[in-house]
Design a protein around this motif. Structure first.
Motif, PDB file in Angstrom:
ATOM      1  N   PHE A   1     -16.395   7.294  -7.834  1.00  0.00           N
ATOM      2  CA  PHE A   1     -15.047   7.738  -8.184  1.00  0.00           C
ATOM      3  C   PHE A   1     -15.091   9.047  -8.979  1.00  0.00           C
ATOM      4  O   PHE A   1     -14.173   9.864  -8.890  1.00  0.00           O
ATOM      5  CB  PHE A   1     -14.329   6.648  -8.985  1.00  0.00           C
TER       6      PHE A   1
ATOM      7  N   ILE B   1      -1.787  15.647  -6.124  1.00  0.00           N
ATOM      8  CA  ILE B   1      -0.889  14.514  -6.396  1.00  0.00           C
ATOM      9  C   ILE B   1      -0.977  13.483  -5.266  1.00  0.00           C
ATOM     10  O   ILE B   1      -1.056  12.275  -5.515  1.00  0.00           O
ATOM     11  CB  ILE B   1       0.562  15.004  -6.610  1.00  0.00           C
TER      12      ILE B   1
ATOM     13  N   ARG C   1      -3.979  11.543  -5.593  1.00  0.00           N
ATOM     14  CA  ARG C   1      -3.910  10.581  -6.690  1.00  0.00           C
ATOM     15  C   ARG C   1      -3.283   9.263  -6.236  1.00  0.00           C
ATOM     16  O   ARG C   1      -3.597   8.208  -6.772  1.00  0.00           O
ATOM     17  CB  ARG C   1      -3.098  11.167  -7.843  1.00  0.00           C
ATOM     18  N   ILE C   2      -2.394   9.338  -5.255  1.00  0.00           N
ATOM     19  CA  ILE C   2      -1.834   8.097  -4.722  1.00  0.00           C
ATOM     20  C   ILE C   2      -2.967   7.265  -4.126  1.00  0.00           C
ATOM     21  O   ILE C   2      -3.060   6.052  -4.338  1.00  0.00           O
ATOM     22  CB  ILE C   2      -0.749   8.400  -3.665  1.00  0.00           C
TER      23      ILE C   2
ATOM     24  N   PHE D   1      -5.170   5.768  -6.818  1.00  0.00           N
ATOM     25  CA  PHE D   1      -4.603   4.530  -7.351  1.00  0.00           C
ATOM     26  C   PHE D   1      -5.180   3.334  -6.608  1.00  0.00           C
ATOM     27  O   PHE D   1      -5.612   2.348  -7.204  1.00  0.00           O
ATOM     28  CB  PHE D   1      -3.073   4.600  -7.229  1.00  0.00           C
TER      29      PHE D   1
ATOM     30  N   LEU E   1      -8.785   2.728  -7.522  1.00  0.00           N
ATOM     31  CA  LEU E   1      -8.927   2.090  -8.840  1.00  0.00           C
ATOM     32  C   LEU E   1      -8.648   0.594  -8.758  1.00  0.00           C
ATOM     33  O   LEU E   1      -9.416  -0.225  -9.280  1.00  0.00           O
ATOM     34  CB  LEU E   1      -7.979   2.752  -9.844  1.00  0.00           C
ATOM     35  N   ILE E   2      -7.550   0.230  -8.097  1.00  0.00           N
ATOM     36  CA  ILE E   2      -7.216  -1.189  -7.994  1.00  0.00           C
ATOM     37  C   ILE E   2      -8.310  -1.932  -7.244  1.00  0.00           C
ATOM     38  O   ILE E   2      -8.702  -3.051  -7.609  1.00  0.00           O
ATOM     39  CB  ILE E   2      -5.848  -1.390  -7.296  1.00  0.00           C
TER      40      ILE E   2
ATOM     41  N   MET F   1     -11.416  -1.193  -7.249  1.00  0.00           N
ATOM     42  CA  MET F   1     -12.515  -1.378  -8.211  1.00  0.00           C
ATOM     43  C   MET F   1     -12.222  -2.529  -9.181  1.00  0.00           C
ATOM     44  O   MET F   1     -13.102  -3.343  -9.485  1.00  0.00           O
ATOM     45  CB  MET F   1     -12.720  -0.096  -9.016  1.00  0.00           C
ATOM     46  N   PHE F   2     -10.989  -2.578  -9.667  1.00  0.00           N
ATOM     47  CA  PHE F   2     -10.648  -3.642 -10.623  1.00  0.00           C
ATOM     48  C   PHE F   2     -10.850  -5.009  -9.968  1.00  0.00           C
ATOM     49  O   PHE F   2     -11.391  -5.936 -10.585  1.00  0.00           O
ATOM     50  CB  PHE F   2      -9.201  -3.515 -11.108  1.00  0.00           C
TER      51      PHE F   2
END
Lengths: 726, 560
Positions: free
Chosen positions: A196, A228, A231-232, A235, A238-239, A241-242
């Protein structure tokens, strides 16, 4: 087998970073000095220029009259002043490529099975979360590293010629070196978190390089849009990865891939969610529907940037992500079919737009989106090696095509610049007949065109055909009908590819020249520093596919001239064998025929014939058409107009998403912040002041206002808490 | 060498006194020396604080560098100071940023500079006092002291609407703290009722057994004070006004340090004092929702601000939203993330206000539309500005990412849907920050007055360089920060979870029955042996001295 130890693995990434530091420092120092010089020698304020005559982007200093002023004051960059960036910029990437090659040969002889992880330091060790700064070298990251540093080297060398006269020469190489660094971190990172870092880092460099000529508002806008929209996607990453961390307790690839098959049920909800979120990230970075809109605008950057970032490397990161997560995607058939479906849809959709564009880079941009769609079809249907194969060959021929278009734009721009003509140097309607002036560019670009169109025996023939074939061959399981649809879509898009690329070549290089009588005298072939990379890429576009010739094709008459060498499959086997195992265990054997019958060899021959036929037909049709220069042309009508305006997707996004958010933001500020909260505070204040005035005049109204309001707020909150709590 | 000088016993006291001495020196000295004196004294304070970083023992959750002196013993008020991992990082952030803010103000503050720098130094003492106080009375005193200099800094050296902003700032914060005072007094009297002793000591009050209802009300009283300070929606409207009107150094300190006080209060007081309330699902959800509103609302409102300083002020609301989430997620990653977000926000927003201040000094405007194309004339400025903006939007490899990532992944463990919505903040961050960057630095340079804008000078580079270095350090190698706070937070989470799991008990009976025993134990409370820094002597662990209260009250879990 030999033992293999990576050689200077860290240096592959570090070298470009050093290049960034050197070039970046140089650029800042120079820019400061030239500005100080300007201030010292020019006491009267220079009138800034607001209107720039032409939207040519080949030269920063040509875009804006003010740029000229600064440039003139700081001397036109002479040979001496460009020496350091010229050596350092491409030099560090070439060195990195050499080290990568050394590692590749070491690995080649060693028959490595498990990935090698080199840990440098603990990055985020927090409780059960352990994220290391570590590189993972395996067959996939090795291949990606070779592509990035190899194609990157060629593009850096090309840039010497392309950017030499730009006042931001050092800054350009600083950004390019930084990009290569982040791209290497992306592919070498040993886990999702480090990936990332590269992922967003390349996005940053893309942002900086798209807006490289930042004085032009449109270009700065394009950079911002890219960031931008990406970045969507981030997002989603990231989710993803979580979810991975909370279910598997780790983020590094080795642990995740080992634990996933035993943790997740095949087709389970969690793994489906993980992969769908990761794919959202991939769709952002790799410009897939619905997040593709930034890539066409990204063509605002210098053309070598488009070649490196927006064709060969960064935009393929999404494909790499899916291939890297092959085990997870293999466990999630719904996600996989989504990947393939979005890929097929994007391949077809972008191809339709490319049919009618007149800007040479726009055609290539939509072509890139379309080809990325193919790669996603490949990794989506589970043919990870095929997706990566097309990623590689596409890096060769699309870098070639972009650099070739860069050479054309460079020449066109020079011609227009010399005659002070404000016409568009990227509009193919202003070109025509360029083959007489730029024969090397002409021939190499034709090779790229034939490669992308899928003409045997060029690289694209093998890689694209394999994807199309695998789509058919893997049409088993519950989603079988969908695979058939994708197969047809992929086939249709392949025919369109042949059409729009031939159209591009004919409009640019054949027929009568439309540049203008005076301008024509200034058209000439580019310098060797620019055409030599084109030739190398052309060679790669021819032979690049030969590393992976499938057996059925090798056994054919005539076309079977090349030996069968499914080398890339064998090479990547250790990386994707587990995914194959999951696939085999849960889905079953592959079909060995297309939905309409016929084997791999048959359809390869058919698609070759189709591609050749479309090229010939298109050449015939377009040659006969008489194009007028851009400013004399009529706008398109009817459906062509819809395609020319890219199905109006940008306009729809603007109306449905951008404007409502802007409006809501303004509304929140005016009505909630200033109206509701401050209004309540002030309103109570006025009331309090009225009471205070009636009672006594001891207090200032202001003091009461806020005291009263805040106490009231506190009581409300407390009441809420207490009531809610019980 | 430091040990032979008894560093651990006087370090914190010296940190409190040095700026205070500096204030006196500035007031006595000459006008033109004021800024040099202030810079010197704050730098000395920073140098004194540096060994804390190296000698702090990360292996123990105990308060370290403690000292204690009886102050008003008849009321149980003592001068008690000490730091754990949380305060360590915030103290160092404070001592590091004050010299930077002062140097950044060198050419900004033109009038009444003696008074100004005296105020700044008083502010430093106040802030440090809040971070090191282990006595609630003392804590409250510093908390209030801090407001005074900030009020004057905004009110005297501020912009056009400075009076409005200063009063708004003062009243918002003062009113919040009044309720907190009530809360503190309640705890004090409760302690007296239970033990018969008078004490404001943090360690003593920590042992108070409180019923649900008590915890809720006290939580509310404390939380309001801290929520205003953070600030949490809807108590944030003082912030944009205060930031916009404050002079550059005021904005820097306000954003970088003062906004951390609220979050510090959450960690130091709310969670350990009122564990049942702090972990009650409804309360947690309220805090989380308010944090989420901060993240989204702050970002959206920021995006449409025409005033650059106001825009950055609203982004603070968004950033602090992540802090709130991380803390109330009550996971190690979450709170670690909240800590890093705080530090990172201190550096990045501090740098951002310094940069905007530099622009203001050159052009006397804060309106975004008055700029454009500055990257062409001030490349050094542009480079730092872009970098800082990227940290603010959480680019990986910088401190901004480490903080947000940890806070989000920590929140995701306990409240996945909250984390998912909060993660949308990464999109919004780009949406508010990049347009401003573009409008100031990029596009064509259309205003003649910007054409001759000088680039950063040597002093300005010196001010910004350490901030940039810090943001890279914390982004690339955050381990030194994480490990220093690790044990403190692990213990905090364990304690909160254990205490909140205990069932409530009727208070009166046990106290009556056990009162004699407590009376025998508790008089030992005043800490007089803190000079050697050994953890046991300072009673950081709840069980060492006063655990009897809890144990006798029926919990028993503390007896280890």
């Amino acid at each position: 087998m030999d033992h293999f130890e990576p050689t200077l693995l860290w240096a592959i990434a570090l070298l470009p970073l050093i290049g960034f530091v050197i070039n970046g420092t140089l650029s800042l120092v120079r820019a400061r000095r030239s500005q100080a010089h300007l201030l010292a020698t020019n006491p009267a304020p220079v009138r800034p220029a607001d209107a720039h005559g032409h939207a040519v982007d080949a030269h920063g200093h040509a875009v804006d009259a003010h740029g000229h002023t600064v440039d003139a004051q700081a001397h036109h960059p002479a040979a001496g002043s460009t020496l350091i960036p010229t050596i350092v910029g491409p030099g560090v990437v070439i060195l990195a490529f050499i080290i990568a090659l050394i590692n590749f040969f070491g690995m080649f002889g060693a028959d490595l099975h498990d990935p090698i992880v080199e840990t440098y330091w603990q990055w985020m060790p927090v409780g059960s979360l352990s994220v290391d700064a570590a590189f993972q070298l395996d067959q996939l990251s090795m291949l990606m590293t070779l592509i990035i540093t190899g194609v990157g080297s060629l593009i850096h060398v090309f840039s010497i010629g392309y950017m030499r006269e730009d006042p931001g020469y050092a800054r350009y190489f600083a950004y390019m070196n930084l990009f290569v660094f982040f791209m290497l971190v992306l592919v070498l990172g040993s886990g999702y978190a480090l990936m990332f870092v590269g992922w967003e880092g390349v996005g940053l460099c893309s942002y900086l390089l798209i807006g490289f000529w930042f004085k032009d508002r449109e270009k700065a806008d394009a950079g911002k849009k890219a960031f931008i929209v990406n970045r969507i996607g981030d997002f989603g990453f990231l989710i993803g990865m979580f979810l991975i961390f909370s279910n598997l307790g780790a983020l590094d690839f080795v642990t995740v891939m080992a634990a996933a098959p035993s943790t997740f049920a095949f087709g389970g909800g969690v793994v489906t969610a993980i992969t769908l979120f990761l794919f959202l990230g991939a769709a952002g970075k790799s410009a897939q529907i619905p997040l593709y809109v930034w890539l066409p605008d990204a063509m605002a950057g210098p053309t070598p940037v488009s070649a490196l970032i927006h064709a060969a490397t960064m935009v393929t990161a999404g494909v790499y992500l899916v291939a890297r997560s092959s085990v997870l995607f293999a466990l999630a058939p719904i996600s996989s079919i989504t990947v393939a479906g979005i890929g097929a849809l994007t391949a077809l959709f972008a191809a339709t737009i490319a049919l009618v564009q007149n800007d040479i880079k726009k055609v290539l941009a939509y072509s890139t989106i379309s080809q990325l769609g193919y790669m996603f079809v490949g990794v989506g249907v589970g043919a990870y090696a095929a997706g990566v194969f097309h990623l590689m060959t596409h890096a060769f021929f699309k870098a070639l095509l972009f650099l070739g278009s860069g050479a054309v734009i460079h020449a066109m721009h020079h011609a227009y610049h010399a005659t002070h003509n404000p016409a568009d140097a990227q509009d193919m309607r202003n070109m025509g007949g360029l083959r007489r002036y730029m024969p090397k560019t002409f021939w190499t670009m034709w090779i790229g065109t034939l490669a992308i169109a899928g003409v045997w025996p060029l690289a694209g023939f093998f890689s694209k055909d394999e994807i199309i074939w695998q789509t058919a061959a893997r049409a088993v399981g519950p989603f079988e009908p969908w695979f058939r649809v994708f197969w047809i879509m992929a086939f249709a898009a392949a025919l369109m590819t042949a059409f729009y690329m031939t159209r591009l070549m004919i409009m640019t290089f054949h027929g009568q020249n439309r540049t203008g009588a005076e301008e024509r005298k200034h058209l000439h072939e580019v310098s060797p520093v620019m055409w030599v990379p084109l030739v190398i890429l052309a060679v790669l576009s021819i032979v690049g596919g030969w590393i992976n010739v499938p057996a059925p094709i090798a056994n054919m008459p005539i076309l079977g001239w090349l030996p069968s060498s499914e080398w890339l499959h064998h090479w990547l086997h250790p990386v994707i064998e587990q995914a194959d195992y999951v696939f085999a265990a849960n889905v079953g054997d592959l079909a060995h025929a297309t939905p309409v019958g016929g084997g791999e060899a048959f359809w390869a021959a058919v698609s070759f014939l189709f591609a050749t036929a479309v090229i010939a037909l298109t050449a015939y049709v377009i040659m006969k058409r008489r194009y007028a220069p851009a400013d004399e042309s009529e706008p398109l009508r009817g459906f062509g107009r819809v395609l020319y305006h890219k199905w109006y997707v940008d306009e729809v996004y603007d109306a449905v998403i951008v404007r409502p958010i802007m409006g809501l933001s303004r509304g929140l500020w005016r009505f909630v912040d200033q109206g509701l909260i401050d209004g309540t505070v002030n309103g109570i204040g006025y009331a309090a002041r009225a009471f205070g005035w009636v009672g006594s005049r001891l207090q200032t109204g202001q003091l009461n206002t806020y005291a009263f309001a805040t106490v009231l707020g506190a009581l409300l909150l407390l009441a809420l808490v207490v009531l809610g709590g019980n | 060498m430091l040990e032979s000088m008894g560093y651990s016993s006087w370090a914190l006291t010296a940190l409190l006194l040095l700026p205070a001495f500096g204030m006196a020196a500035v007031l006595i000295g000459r006008e033109e020396h004021a800024k040099h004196l202030a810079l010197a004294m704050s730098t000395v304070a920073f140098i004194v604080s540096v060994p804390l970083w190296f000698t702090y023992s990360a292996a123990t959750p105990a308060f370290q560098f403690t000292s204690s002196i009886a102050w008003i013993p008849q009321w149980g008020i003592h001068y008690r100071v000490g730091i754990d991992g949380i305060s360590l990082l915030l103290v160092l952030l404070t001592t590091a940023l004050f010299p930077i803010a002062i140097l950044g103000a060198y050419s900004y503050i033109a009038r009444r500079s003696k008074a100004f720098y005296a105020m700044i130094l008083l502010l430093e003492t106040g802030v440090l006092g809040v971070f090191v106080a282990l006595d609630l009375f003392m804590f409250f005193m510093f908390w209030e002291i801090m407001l005074v200099p900030m009020y004057f800094i905004i009110g005297i050296w501020g912009g056009e609407r400075r009076i409005y902003a200063a009063i708004k700032f003062f009243l918002y914060t003062a009113v919040g703290s009044l309720l907190m005072l009530v809360g503190i007094l309640y705890l004090f009297f409760k302690y007296r009722a239970l033990t018969g002793d008078l004490s404001f000591a943090y360690m003593d009050l920590l042992q108070l057994p409180l019923t649900f209802t008590e915890q809720y009300w006290l939580f509310g009283a404390f939380a309001l004070a801290f929520a205003i300070k953070v600030p949490i929606f809807p108590f944030h409207t003082w912030l944009p006004d205060a930031h916009v009107e404050a002079p550059t150094p005021g904005s820097v300190i306000l954003a970088a340090v003062l906004l951390k006080l609220g979050a510090y209060g959450f960690l130091r007081f709310l969670l350990p004092l009122f564990p049942q309330a702090s972990t009650h699902p409804t309360i947690v959800m309220i805090m989380m929702v308010l944090g989420l509103i901060g993240i989204t609302y702050g970002a959206w409102v920021a995006a449409v601000q025409p005033d650059a300083k106001k825009l950055i002020a609203y982004t603070s609301v968004a950033h602090m939203g992540f802090v709130v989430l991380g803390i109330f997620a009550l996971t190690l990653q979450g709170i670690q993330g909240a800590m890093i977000v705080m530090l990172s926000h201190g550096l990045s927003t501090g740098a951002m206000f310094l940069l905007l201040g530099m622009l203001y000094e050159r052009r006397h405007t804060r309106a975004i539309d008055d700029f454009g194309g500055l990257a062409a004339v001030a490349p050094g400025f542009a480079a730092v500005f872009v970098f800082t903006a990227l940290v603010s939007i959480g680019l990986p490899g910088t401190s901004g990412f480490v903080g947000e990532f940890l806070a989000l992944i920590g929140t995701f463990q306990t409240h996945p849907w909250v984390a998912v919505i909060a993660t949308l903040g990464v999109i919004f961050a780009a949406y508010y920050m990049l347009p401003m960057v573009q409008k100031i630095l990029f596009n064509s340079l259309t205003r003649p007055e910007n054409l001759r804008l000088p680039d950063l000078n040597g002093r300005e580079i010196a001010v910004l360089a350490p901030l940039v270095a810090g943001m890279i350090w914390m982004g690339v190698y955050p381990k030194p920060f994480l490990e220093r706070v690790d044990v403190t937070l692990t213990t905090l989470i364990e304690t909160v979870e254990r205490k909140s799991a205990q069932t409530s008990f009727p208070l009166g009976m046990e106290i009556e029955t056990d009162a004699p025993a407590e009376a025998a134990v508790v008089p030992a409370v005043p800490v007089t042996d803190g000079t050697d820094g050994t953890p046991a002597a300072n009673g950081a662990r709840p069980d060492s001295r006063t655990g009897n209260i809890v144990a006798s009250a029926g919990a028993g879990a503390d007896a280890e």
